[in-house]
Write an enzyme that holds these catalytic residues in place. Structure first.
Site, short mmCIF file in Angstrom:
data_model
loop_
_atom_site.label_atom_id
_atom_site.label_comp_id
_atom_site.label_asym_id
_atom_site.label_seq_id
_atom_site.Cartn_x
_atom_site.Cartn_y
_atom_site.Cartn_z
N ASP A 359 102.06 10.62 -8.69
CA ASP A 359 103.42 10.15 -8.91
C ASP A 359 104.13 10.09 -7.56
O ASP A 359 103.62 10.58 -6.56
CB ASP A 359 104.14 11.12 -9.86
N GLU A 729 60.80 38.44 -10.83
CA GLU A 729 60.57 39.34 -11.97
C GLU A 729 59.48 38.80 -12.89
O GLU A 729 58.65 39.56 -13.42
CB GLU A 729 61.87 39.51 -12.75
#
Length: 939
Positions: A359, A729
């Site tokens: 704006d 892992e």
């Protein structure tokens, strides 16, 4: 978006509606009625409603307020945290583990510990996410007020002050300068009444209101109506309410905003996609491991627990919490730079912004009219200083003092000095306020001038004459002071002041004045002309007071751009972000401001009005937006803004929209990231936005984009960190399975300890990494770009593979050193317990050094500085300390099935842990060397 009901028609019908109860001809809208007929049409009188009628109206129409946004109850917000896909997978896993514990014979307490640990992870993640969202929502609730608190009305002929929410159609409202309009009203009495419709139209010029009937047309163009959410800037008047609450024009825009769906950010889409893939892979690999080990003869329950361990190893349990907290870090950093983020994921959306639709008024400009040029006697006098503070000076002020004296006498506004923490402000017309300020800069004492020349009569401004004239007692005589449009005032002048002397206004002089006016207008200035005339008496006719004037000069003013905006525009351009001005103001005004701040640099920008947008179909609009030219959209409505935002999104753009008015709210909500102004913005705009700029500075957007981009980079860093750990892992578990080892190298409970104790804190520290220096030099990333790009996946496999090999090496080295066959090992075997402790330690040490490696993509960690992120070092130290506690504390040894390590073991773990860092430094060196070689070859 409008319904068939027109609130300007008494009874709520349309302009062509027929009164169903009487069969009469169509009733005209209130804008087409005379002031007297308005009271009859709205079933009221000049004395206002009676108290009884007001109560009945309130019961019939409801309170004068917007429908409250329905917020989710706290319990729903908390429950939503458990619907995340990772959370669902882990809850199911925990449930199966609990079931396995009850089916086991004998029951293994380790299985119960695993079930509780998995459930604890889910609860912890939910608590962190809920705390962040709840905090953000409580902040947003402070921005909900949408109408003025009180209004002055006539009830039973008495002037009362009532709550604005209690207004009903038929109420007679008294308005004065400085008031906020509490509902949509028809003006029945106007005294120089002017209002600022910018919150609804985006156009900053005050507009005059009249009590006369006007022809049918768009509601916002009805000059005899005022609308909720706007402000009275000058004059006074009486109005009759014809629409309240959601039936007002303000309510129409509110409904438009409420109907707009909140867009999901790119990160939301990518995280959802990642969660589905990771969860699917975890379930598939867990099922595969179950199937592979099923022929070994182990019990189904034991195999279930084993498969769950594999799944837990793959699911990044700490990722949701890490993501929430990392985004929260970005929120806090932006808050320190005056940007309030209402939704955590909006932080990252800023970083991927490709188009900013901004704006003008209040966003790029200061919303404070300021005189920058005064023209008199053929010379231009520059004026310094901006805003309403009278700091600055007028060049050669003595030459224009008479011009400015006459101008301020012809003003109704008032300049208010700072008080109660407020800045200088103007009560009344902002244009007149600018005249008061420039007069003060020229050294005029405003109060003294008014005292020396008291006003005796006035001819208010109207749009036909385009003039305002006041008559003052001036010594022994009287003087008319006039200001208005240059062409209109010049046509009423017979003389001109030139170098301090009055003389005939020749055609040559007229041409000079008009050329000077055109030159000021070409600079984007609003131009006023000022003149005076000596009179014989205090009560002249209007024609007499406004003819035979002496022309004094011109005043050029503008709503000045914010000083920091130009640099912010340059930063956005450098970052590859396109800026499009979308305003309700005039094209010439919009282009002038756009040039001042750098949005427009070329000679021929594409300027498109709302009327032209209406004539475009979707293909034409897409073609317009696809052009790389500088684009300005002017005279646009809320529907136009939403249409443009949607069209940009259809092209794959990530759109940020800035605004401060209620007319901006639908586009703010529909955009990928809505940015509202906090100080000057309307409440409905702040409610619709994802981010609020507390200082109203467009420059904060560039800062927020920089931080948003760094958030995305940091998310990728801790994704590499977390998923490389998961490979570390999972690798040993797969190796043990295919090697025929009957036990797991690392248990599910140990994996949870690593993921929450050793992984989360370093990941959070990575999320707090500062933006890299060149982050705003890179183009925005594509909406289609994935978190798991080929480079990210390759690095995860590279670092995770090295870590997995290290863990396998230390585990099987210790197992083989015992000289015991695989089948003879049990969970209580001291050798096995120490081996799993070494495996866990190897993962912890490797992850610490991987966290150092992933801080940069190509730059050496030595150049960044090993100590430049102390939080990361502290997090790594905490992980090692937790590992030591698991190794040495008897209670934790029982829970995790571990054993004590000696000094030699720690030395081995530290040495293995450095391997990923060393390998990644070599990789970075090779990438830099190859890049330098290619640059040399091109030269």
């Amino acid at each position: 978006m409008r319904t068939g009901r027109d609130p300007l028609v008494p009874g709520g019908g349309t302009d062509a509606a027929v009164d169903a109860t009487s069969g009469s001809a169509p009733r005209p809208a209130v804008r087409e009625l005379t002031a007297g007929d308005v009271f009859t049409a709205l079933d009221t009188s000049r004395r206002g409603l009676s108290a009884e009628r007001a109560r009945a109206g309130l019961k019939r129409y409801g309170p004068n307020e917007m429908p409250r946004t329905r917020r989710r109850p706290v319990w729903r917000q908390l429950a939503a945290q458990f619907t995340d896909l990772f959370a669902v997978v882990l809850v199911v896993a925990s449930g199966i583990t609990f079931l396995a514990y009850w089916l086991e014979e004998p029951r293994d307490v380790g299985t119960l510990q695993l079930a509780v640990a998995i459930l604890g992870v889910v609860v912890l993640n939910a608590a962190i996410g809920f705390a962040q969202e709840y905090s953000a929502e409580r902040t947003a609730q402070a921005l909900e007020a949408m109408v003025p608190h009180a209004s002055r009305v006539l009830r039973d002929g008495r002037r009362l002050e009532v709550s604005a929410r209690d207004l009903v159609p038929g109420d007679v409202v008294v308005l004065e300068a400085g008031d906020a309009v509490p509902a949509d009203c028809r003006v029945v009495e106007a005294h120089e009444l002017r209002v600022n419709n910018a919150p609804l139209t985006g156009e900053s010029n005050p507009v005059s209101r009249t009590a006369d009937p006007v022809a049918a047309g768009p509601p916002l163009e009805a000059r005899n109506c005022v609308f909720m959410g706007t402000d009275v800037v000058a004059g006074s008047g009486r109005t009759v309410v014809y629409a309240t609450g959601a039936s007002t024009e303000f309510g129409r825009i509110y409904r438009l905003a409420a109907a707009a769906p909140r867009q999901k950010t790119p990160l939301q889409h990518q995280v959802a996609s990642m969660a589905r893939r990771v969860a699917g892979a975890a379930l598939a690999i867990g099922a595969l491991m179950f199937a592979v080990r099923l022929p070994t003869g182990e019990s189904v329950v034991t195999l279930f627990v084993f498969a769950l361990g594999v799944m837990v190893a793959l699911v990044p349990e700490g990722l949701p919490a890490t993501l929430s907290v990392s985004l929260a870090i970005g929120v806090r950093r932006m808050a320190r730079r005056n940007a309030l983020i209402k939704q955590l994921l909006a932080v990252e959306a800023l970083g991927s912004t490709t188009v900013v639709c901004t704006d003008k008024t209040g966003t790029l400009t200061q919303a404070e009219m300021t005189v920058t040029r005064v023209w008199a006697g053929g010379a231009t006098h520059p004026v310094t200083g901006v805003g309403y503070a009278p700091g600055g000076e007028v060049a050669d002020a003595a030459q224009v003092r008479e011009l400015l004296r006459v101008a301020v006498l012809c003003c109704n506004a008032r300049l208010v000095p700072p008080e109660g923490g407020q800045h200088w402000r103007v009560l009344g017309d902002t244009t007149e306020g600018a005249l008061l300020v420039v007069a003060a800069k020229a050294g005029l004492d405003l109060g003294a001038e008014e005292t020396a020349a008291p006003r005796v009569t006035e001819f208010p401004f109207d749009s036909d004459r385009k003039l305002m004239t006041t008559v003052h007692k001036n010594g022994v005589g009287y003087q008319a002071c006039a200001k208005g449009a240059p062409a209109e005032l010049l046509a009423r002048c017979a003389e001109m002041e030139w170098n301090g002397r009055d003389g005939p206004l020749t055609e040559e002089h007229r041409a000079t004045v008009l050329a000077a006016s055109d030159a000021l207008a070409a600079q984007g200035l609003r131009v006023l002309a000022v003149g005076r005339r000596e009179l014989d008496g205090p009560r002249p006719a209007q024609d007499e007071a406004e003819s035979g004037l002496t022309f004094l000069g011109l005043v050029g003013m503008l709503d000045p751009p914010r000083p920091e905006v130009a640099d912010a525009v340059v930063a956005c351009r450098r970052a590859g972000i396109r800026i499009v001005m979308v305003t309700g103001d005039h094209p010439l005004t919009g282009e002038a401001v756009a040039r001042r701040v750098g949005i427009v640099r070329g000679p021929d920008p594409v300027v498109v009005t709302g009327a032209r947008l209406d004539a475009m179909d979707e293909e034409a609009l897409d073609a317009l937006l696809a052009e790389p030219s500088e684009l300005l959209l002017c005279r646009v409505s809320p529907e136009h803004k939403m249409r443009v935002v949607t069209a940009f999104q259809r092209r794959g753009e990530v759109v940020a929209v800035t605004g401060d008015g209620a007319n901006d709210a639908p586009a703010l909500k529909h955009a990928d990231i809505g940015v509202a102004m906090g100080a000057s913005g309307t409440d409905v705009a702040r409610e619709a936005a994802s981010m609020v700029l507390l200082d109203d500075s467009f420059a904060s957007i560039a800062t927020a984009v920089r931080l948003g981009r760094s958030v995305y980079q940091n998310i990728r860093k801790f994704l590499v960190y977390v998923f490389s750990s998961n490979i570390g892992e999972l690798g040993p578990i797969l190796a043990a399975t295919f090697a025929g080892f009957p036990l797991v190298p690392i248990s599910a409970v140990q994996i949870l300890a690593i993921d929450l104790g050793s992984d989360v804190m370093p990941a959070l520290a990575l999320g707090a990494e500062r933006p890299e220096p060149d982050v705003m030099e890179r183009p925005p990333r594509s909406r289609s770009e994935r978190l798991f790009s080929s480079a990210v996946v390759g690095r995860i496999l590279f670092l995770g593979g090295i870590q997995a090999l290290s863990v396998c090496a230390v585990f099987f080295w210790h197992i083989h050193s015992a000289g015991v066959p695989f089948d003879d090992f049990t969970e209580d075997d001291p050798v096995y317990r120490k081996a799993v402790t070494l495996a866990q330690g190897a993962i912890v040490f490797s992850q610490f050094f991987i966290s150092l490696a992933v801080r940069t993509d190509r730059q050496s960690i030595l150049k960044v500085g090993l100590l430049s992120n102390p939080a990361l070092l502290a997090a790594g130290g905490f992980g090692v300390a937790l590992m030591a506690a698991i190794s040495y504390v008897p209670l934790l040894q029982d829970v995790f099935g571990t054993a004590a390590l000696d000094a030699a073991d720690w030395a081995v773990l530290a040495g293995l842990g450095t391997l990923p860092l060393i390998a990644d430094e070599l990789r970075k060196w090779w990438l830099r060397h190859r890049s330098d070689h290619r640059k040399g070859a091109r030269q």
